[in-house]
Design a protein around this motif. Sequence first.
Motif, PDB file in Angstrom:
ATOM      1  N   THR A   1       0.850  -1.190   0.000  1.00 56.43           N
ATOM      2  CA  THR A   1       0.000   0.000   0.000  1.00 56.43           C
ATOM      3  C   THR A   1       0.882   1.235   0.000  1.00 56.43           C
ATOM      4  O   THR A   1       2.069   1.163   0.334  1.00 56.43           O
ATOM      5  CB  THR A   1      -0.893   0.045   1.249  1.00 56.43           C
ATOM      6  OG1 THR A   1      -0.049  -0.086   2.394  1.00 56.43           O
ATOM      7  CG2 THR A   1      -1.897  -1.076   1.251  1.00 56.43           C
TER       8      THR A   1
ATOM      9  N   LYS B   1       4.862   1.253  -5.975  1.00 54.46           N
ATOM     10  CA  LYS B   1       4.297  -0.022  -5.549  1.00 54.46           C
ATOM     11  C   LYS B   1       4.445  -1.063  -6.658  1.00 54.46           C
ATOM     12  O   LYS B   1       4.908  -2.179  -6.428  1.00 54.46           O
ATOM     13  CB  LYS B   1       2.805   0.147  -5.200  1.00 54.46           C
ATOM     14  CG  LYS B   1       2.559   1.066  -4.039  1.00 54.46           C
ATOM     15  CD  LYS B   1       1.112   1.077  -3.598  1.00 54.46           C
ATOM     16  CE  LYS B   1       0.174   1.659  -4.645  1.00 54.46           C
ATOM     17  NZ  LYS B   1       0.362   3.101  -4.868  1.00 54.46           N
ATOM     18  N   SER B   2       4.041  -0.662  -7.883  1.00 52.91           N
ATOM     19  CA  SER B   2       4.107  -1.623  -8.978  1.00 52.91           C
ATOM     20  C   SER B   2       5.549  -1.900  -9.357  1.00 52.91           C
ATOM     21  O   SER B   2       5.925  -3.036  -9.661  1.00 52.91           O
ATOM     22  CB  SER B   2       3.355  -1.086 -10.191  1.00 52.91           C
ATOM     23  OG  SER B   2       2.089  -0.640  -9.816  1.00 52.91           O
TER      24      SER B   2
ATOM     25  N   ASP C   1      -2.450  -5.567  -9.995  1.00 52.64           N
ATOM     26  CA  ASP C   1      -2.358  -4.126  -9.812  1.00 52.64           C
ATOM     27  C   ASP C   1      -3.695  -3.548  -9.376  1.00 52.64           C
ATOM     28  O   ASP C   1      -4.732  -3.842  -9.955  1.00 52.64           O
ATOM     29  CB  ASP C   1      -1.909  -3.487 -11.136  1.00 52.64           C
ATOM     30  CG  ASP C   1      -0.935  -2.354 -10.891  1.00 52.64           C
ATOM     31  OD1 ASP C   1      -0.678  -2.050  -9.709  1.00 52.64           O
ATOM     32  OD2 ASP C   1      -0.430  -1.785 -11.867  1.00 52.64           O
TER      33      ASP C   1
ATOM     34  N   THR D   1      -1.100  -4.623  -5.275  1.00 50.37           N
ATOM     35  CA  THR D   1      -0.962  -3.226  -4.898  1.00 50.37           C
ATOM     36  C   THR D   1      -2.327  -2.646  -4.609  1.00 50.37           C
ATOM     37  O   THR D   1      -3.333  -3.073  -5.156  1.00 50.37           O
ATOM     38  CB  THR D   1      -0.297  -2.383  -6.005  1.00 50.37           C
ATOM     39  OG1 THR D   1      -1.232  -2.199  -7.064  1.00 50.37           O
ATOM     40  CG2 THR D   1       0.950  -3.033  -6.522  1.00 50.37           C
TER      41      THR D   1
END
Lengths: 329, 1379
Positions: free
Chosen positions: A79, A86-87, A165, A231
Motif C-alpha cells: 500500500t 508499488k508496482s 495491480d 498493490t
Amino acid sequence: MSDWLVYRGTGEPHDGIADLPEPPPWRVFYTDEPTRFDRDHDYGLSARWPLRAAAYQVDRHAVEMVNTALYLRRPLLVTGDPGVGKSSLAYAVAHELRLGSVLRWPITSRSTLKDGLYRYDAIGRLEEVDKVSAATPADVGRYFRLGPLGTAMAPYSLPRVLLVDEIDKSDIDLPNDLLDVFEEGLFEIPELSRVADTFAHAEVRPADDGARVAVTAGRVRCRAFPFVVLTSNGERDFPPAFLRRCVRLHLPAPGPDRLRAIVHAHLGEAAPHAETLISLFLERRSKGELATDQLLQAVYLARHAAGEAAADRGHVAELVLQYLNQDRR
Amino acid sequence: MSVEPFRSVLAGLGLDPTPREVAEILWLATRLPAAPSTAAADVPKTDSPQPPAAETADDTLPEPAEEQPAPVAAPEVPVYAPAPAPTPGDASRPAAKPVRLAADPLLPRQLELLRALRPLKRRVPSSCVAEFDEEATLESMAQRSVRHRKGALLPVLRPSAERWLDAVLVVDGHPTGLLLWSPLAREVHRLLVQLGAFRDVRLRYLHTRPDGSPGLSALPAPRPDRIRGTSEIHDPSGRRLVLVLTDGVAPGWQNPAVREALRQWAATGPLVVLQALPERLWSRTALPAVPARLRRAPNSAANTDLVYSGRRRGKRELPAGSIPVPVLELSPQWLKPWAQLVAGAGSPVTDAAVTLLAADPRPTQSVTDARSPERRLQDFHATATPQAFRLLACLSAVPLTVAIMRVVQAAMLPGTPPTVLAEVLFSGLITPTATDGPTAPADAPHDFLPGVRAALLESLRAHEVDQILREVARFVERGGAVAGRVSGLLPDPTGDAELSADGLPWALLREEALLRAGLTAPPAERAPSPRVGHADRAGHADRAVRTDSAVRTDPAARGADNPYRLSGIITIADFSDVHLGIDADGNRAVVKTQPRYTELDPAVLQALLRVEAEALRRMAGRFAPPLLGIDPDVEPTWLAMGYVTSVTGRAAPNLIHGPWSSNGPADDFHALTLLARRLAEALDRAHTAGIVHGNLSPHAVLVVPDTVVLISWVYAQFDGRPHPYPQYRERATGYRTPEGYPQDAPLDPSFDIYGLGAIVLHEATRDSILSPSPRALSRLPSHLSGLRTLIGRCLDTDPRRRPTARQFLDELEELTASREAQRTEALGDRRGAWERLAALPGLSGIKQFLEHLRAQTEMAEDLRVAGLPGAVDQVNPHLVFIGNPGTGKTTAARLVGEICRDLGLLDSGHVVEARVSDLVGQYVGETAILMNGVIERARGGVLFIDEVHELASKHRQFGDELTSALFSHMPPMPRGMVVILAGSPQKMRDLLAANPGLAGRFPPENFIQFPDLDPDTLMTILEGLVEERGLRFEEEAADGLRLVVTAMQRTSDEGFTNARAMRDLADAVVNRWADRSGGDVEEPVTADDIPDAYRVQLPHPVPDPSAVLAEIDGLVGMQPVREILEDLTVQVRMRQVLDDSGVTPPHMVFTGPPGTGKTTVARLVGRLFHDLGLLRGRHCVEVTPADLVSAYVGQTAERVQHLVQNALDGVLFIDDAYSLGPPREGAGGFGAEAIDALMREMENRRGRLCVIVAGYPQEMDAFMAANPGLASRFATRVSFPDHDTEDLVEILRRMAAERGYVLAPGVPARAAAWLDAVRRADPSGFENARTVRRLLHLMETYKAPRYHRAAPVDPSRPSRAEFLPEDVPEPPPTWPSPG
C-alpha cells in the motif's frame, strides 16, 4: 546479518533465488512436470521495464518484507500513495532475481477470478471442428489461454512474479476468491477436465507467450509458489481473512535522499538542476498529492525542453507538478 | 517445546496470531541468522494492525542504538488551522509551515453498505451484446444431425447478461451542502462504482441556474452558463437509478421546479433520496418523510409504479398526483430493504419512509431564526443527540474548519456517522467566517456564534481541552486511510505561511510522528535554551527554582519565553493564563504566564506569581504541585509547576467537577471523612510552614487518588505578613469567611479552616457550588451528625472558635472511632459479626459461604504456621447476590466486609455501594474514570454494585467498558477488595447468560440466593416499623394487615421490594392514621387505617357489583351481554367465597358489529372488576393497533409496555385488534411483535390488568385462530349482537331525550323504515347505534329551519322540542340485492 536476504534490493541481477530454502511444510505444493521459462527474456511484455527496475530504489524495510513473502510463500500486499513505486517493486524483484517477465493483471471493478485464470475460445473451437479431420488428434489446448494468475500458478520450477495491480478497485468478492487460489496453489479448467477422458493432456498458451504449459486432466498446479505483489491505493478495506494471509508492506513517500537517489538512478548525474526541482517537489508535495513520477518528468523536461534560464525551468516544473487530487474548479 | 510462552509474548505485544502465523514466525526464525537483528523483530509485524513504521531516508539510515532509552513523553508540536494566503510584509503574524494529514473515511461501515446494496447487482439480458450458448448449440447440432444426418455448425447465441441499471448520484450543490457533503458524495460515488452493480455511475451536482431553474453539472462549482438542464439524466427506458444526496435544507428545495425535476426522474425509473441528516431531523427539512408500506410493481422499478399504502388507519390513499420517493439514511439497515424493493428481490412489500412529491408543490415560507446564541445553545442541548452535543463541546477546543471538525469527530467519537457532524453544523451555532483569501471548501474557516465557545468550554473539564488536542493528534498519527485529508500549519520560522495571531491549535503532534511523516519539527522549538532543571516526582523543588534570569529573551517568540514549549491553554485564571508546557525532555508541566488581555500592572502580576512560587516552595511538593521554575523578571513573566495527574494518567480534575463523591451517595461517611482528613492534613502542613492559603474553594482542590493537591496559591500569606495586593481579591463567595478578608491585616489560619468546612459541607449536600451556606448544615442527614458538629465549628462566625487544622484532625479521628462503635451498637447490640449473622433469619447461602471462607483461611494460616505454603489467595471471595430488593443483600454485604476484615482478608471491611447508573459515563472513557474512583474508595473493603443487571439493558455499550475496568482490579485480590454484584433473579440470569466473562469470574458456589421474605417475616418487619413510631395496632387492624401482607407476598412479581414495600405500607398506614386521629398517639391503629390502595388485598365483604350491572340494564339491547357478565360476576364471587385468593380478572374478547356498545361495556367492565375487588383502579385505556405498533423495529415492544403501564390496575381495551395480525409475509411483522409484547406483559402483570380485545366477529375469529397463544389467554368471549330495529328506535328515543327532544307519534315508524332501508342497502356497513346517531343528526338538520321559523311565533309551544314525522328523512332507495 543480511545473509538471509535472497532479494537484496541492489538492482544487480543475480542467482540468489537458488538459496531460497524449502517452503514451510504447509506451503509445499506439487511436483508436476516443470514448465520451461526464459529467466531473462521478457517476451516484449515489459520491454521498457528493465531499466526502471534496475534503477528502483528500495529501503531496508521493503527488502525485508519482500524476503518474508518469498520465504513464507505468501502474497505481498503493498500500500502507499500513488507514485511511490508499488508496482515497480514487482519489476525490481523480477529483474534482480531473474524471474522472467512480470505477469501483470490490472484489476478493474469488473475483473473476475476467471479473467485472471484463463480464457476459452469456444466459438473458435466450434468453427474449426469441421476443418479438423477426425484422424488428426485435436489440439484442444490452443483454444485456451491462461491469464496472468493462471500462468503464475503453472508448474514452473522457480516462482514467477505476478503483479495484481490496484486490487482495491476490484469487485468485493475478488479478494476472497483469490485467497482460495493462493491457499490451494491450484485451479481447474472445467472445459478441460470435462474432456479429460479424451484429452488427458493439453498444451495451453501462457499469458506471456512463453513455452506452452502442460495441463493434465484440466488441473493447473504450481510447483513453486509465485511471488505475488498486490498493490492497493487504500481505497477500500479488505476482509480480515485476506489481510491475515498477506504480508503487508506500506511504502512511504520517499524523502529527499531517496528522491535524489531515484533521480540519479533514472537520469544519471546530468541533472544539475535536479536539486532545485527536488526541493520544489517536496514543498509542493507537502500541500497536495504528487507522484514521484512527476518529479522525474519535471527533471527530464527541464533538462531537454527548457533553456538554461532558471525561470524557464520553474515554468516547466509547474506544468508537470500538478496535484493529482486537485478538484477541478 | 511449548509455544505457549511465545504466544503469550506476542499477545503481550497486542498481537493475536493464529496457529498458522505462530508456525510461520517460528519457521522463519529458524531460517534467519542467529544474531539479533531488527529484521527478526520485524517479522511479527506482518500481523500487526498497522503498517510497520517506515524509514524516511534510504536504507543507510542507522538503526536505533539499543542503549538509547526511550523518551518518557515525546515532545509535541501544536498544529494550527490552515490560514488563507499570506499577506506579504505582515511581520506580526508568526511564520508557519503547512502540513497535510490524513483522516478516516467519512462513511463508516462501507463493507456493510456494499453488502446491503448487493440486491441491485441484478443482471438482465443485453439487447446488443450476445454470447455463445454452448448447450443450445450442441442441442441444435444434435437435432440437426438426427434429422438431416449431417452436423452443420450453427453457433447459437444468447443475449449476454449485463448490468441492469446505471446510476446517477445527484448531489445537492448549495454552498453549505457542498462544504459538508462533497467528500461524502465522493465516497458514496466510489462506493457505487465499487459495488459493480451498475453499468455506469455518474456524479452530478444540482445547481440553481441564473434564471432560477434547477440544472445539473459534473462540477461542484461550474460556470453558470455551463449548467445543463435536469432532463439530461431522464431515461425513458427506466434503467437509470437516480440517487439524490441532500440534506433537504437548502432554500432551493422550496423551488417547485426542483420538485418537478425529481418527479420527472421518478416517473420512469427508481429515484431515492439519500438523506445526509439523521431521521430525527427530517421533519424539519423540505423533504419530510412519512411511514408507508410500498409494494413494487412486477415489471417496473419506477417510483410512479410503486403501490403505496399508508401505515395508519384511514390513510391508505396516496394524495392525488403525488409520487412516493423513499428517503434513506446512509446506513445498511436503511439501504438493504430499499435495495431489495427496487431489485424485486425478497419480499415485494417493504415498510419505508417516503417523501411525497406533490403534483403542485406549494412553496413554503422560510422563517428567519431570531433566537439569541444562548437560546440556540440551550435548544440544541435539549434536542440534539448526545453525540452531537459532545462533538460540539469537543469542537469548542479547536479552530473550526469542516476538515478539522471531521478529524475531531473521528478521533473523539469514533464510529459515529457523518450525520452527527451535520447536526452540529445545522445547529445554527457555527457560521462560516469571512476569509481574506481563497481556501479549499473544507479548509474554509468557521466560528461559533458569539459567546457560544466560551459557554461550551465551561462544559469541558479543564484537562479535556488538552486531551482533545492529543487524542486528535494520536488519531492523525495513526493515519489509516487517506480518504479525506486535513490541512494544518506547523509553527516554523522558515515557513512561508502565517499563523493568525490568535489561532488555537487543533492537535498536538509528537515530534517522532512528524519525523516519520517526513516532516521536520520546527527548528525554533528545538533551539537550545538554558533549561530549568526538571523536578523529579519526589519534588525537590528547591533545587529546581531558578533565581537568575538567564532565560533568553526574544520578543518575537510566541508566548512566554521560557524553557517550556507552550502547547495549549488549560484554563484562564484570574491573573494568568495557564498553559500546558512541555520541556525539552518531553515532560509535562503547568506553566502560568501573564494573561494575554489584562489591564493590570505587570508588577502586580509578577508579585502574585512570586507569592505563588514561595508557597509552592514551602509546600515542597506535598499537597501542592512541585515548583519547577519561575522567572518573574522577564517580560512576559512565567511560572512552571508540576503537572498533576489522576489515576487515569490524565490531568487531575478539580473538586468543582465533583469527582470526589460523584461515584457514590453524597453523604457517604467514609468518603467525606477522607476528604476532610486530607484537606486538614494539607492545611496543617501549610500552616506549620507559615502559610495561609487564603483562597480555599473547590476550584483550588485537585483530586488525585486518595488525596488532594491544593493549587491557586496567589493569595497566600507568609509568617503573618499581609498580602501585597489584597485589593485584587475576588469579593465574597460562599467559601470566604463572614468576617471578610482584611485589607491591611494578615490572615489568620482560621480563614482556611472556614474554607475547609465549606468545601466538605458542599460535598456532603451538593448545593450550588457558588453559595454553600452554613444553613445547609441542618440538611445533613442524621448519620452524619458527628461530622455536622465538626463542620459547624469550622463555619463558626467567630474565628477564635474554629478549630486548628491539627485539632480538626484529632476530632475527626475520635469521630471515626466513635462512629465505628456506634455503628456496631446500632447494628446489633455489640455482638460480633458472626453472632449477628447467625441471628439473621434465612440467608443460609451466605452463612455457608462465610463458614467455608473461615475454614479455608484458618487452614491456610495453620499451613503457614507449619511452614507450608498458605493457600489463602486461592479463595475467591467475590460474590454474586441474587434476590429481589429488600431481601437483606446490603446487610449481608456489610457482614461479609466485617467478617473478611476479622479474618484478615481485608484491611478495613467498609462497604462502598454503587449503582450501575452512577458508574456509567456520558462519553467513552468516563466510565473507566468513574469506575476507578469507586474502586479507589472501596480499596480495603467491599465494593457492592447493586442492580448490576442494568448492564445488560440500557447501558449495554458501557457495560463492556465497565466490566473490563472492574475485572482489571479483581484478580490480585488478597487483602485488596471484595466485589459483590447484586441484582434481581430474572435479570441476573439474563446478564450472566449474555456475559460469560462475568460468570467466569464468579464460581457458581459464590452465587448466593436471597429468597423473598416470607409473610411472617414481612409482618414482623411491618409491626416493628409501625411500633417504632410509637403506635400500636388494634387486633383487627393487625389481622387486616396480615392479610394484606400475605396477599402482597403471594402476588409479588419480579421487582417486589420486600422490606422496602413494608416501609411504604407502614408510611401509608401511619399517614392515614395521622389524618384520622389528628396525631393523638393514644389512638391505636385500626382497620380503617389500612390505605385504599391496599384494601383490594383484603377479602371484600360481599362485593356488590349490582350497581354496574344495573347500569348495563340501562343500555338498550344488552341483555345477552348482561347475562354473560352476570355469570362472570357470580363465578368470581363464588371463587372469592371458596378461596379468597388468586382470583384474577379474566381477559376478554368482545365481538360484534360496530356501534353495538363494545367500548361502553369495556368501560363498565373496568368498574365492575374494581367493585369485585379484582382491579385496584376503575379506568379503561382505549387504544387502536396503530397505537401499539411503531414504524421502526424494536420500538413496538416499548410502546406496548408504555400503554400497559398506563392501563395497569385497570382495563386495556384494544379496538379492531384483528388488524395486528396474522403477520403478513414481509410486512415486517410489527403486529406480531406487538402481540408478543402484549402477551409477555399480560403474563408479567397477571392480576393487575384486564385486556379486552374487540372487533368484527369473523375477523376476530381468524385473528384468534392465527395466534393460538392468544386464544388460550382470552377465555371469556362476549358477543354483541346486531341491534334489531326496535332496539335502534329505542336508542333513538334515548339519544333524542338526552338532547331534550321527544318523538312525536309516527316518528318511530318512519325512523324504523329509514333504519331498515339503510341496513338493507349496506348490511356490512351498518353501524347500529352510530347509524342512529347519524339519523338523529339528520333529523336535527331537517328540523332546524322549521324550528327557526316557528320559534318567534310562540315560544311556549311544547312541540318546539318535538320531532315530527316529517323531520325523519325519506328512506334511501333500496337496490335489489345482486343475485
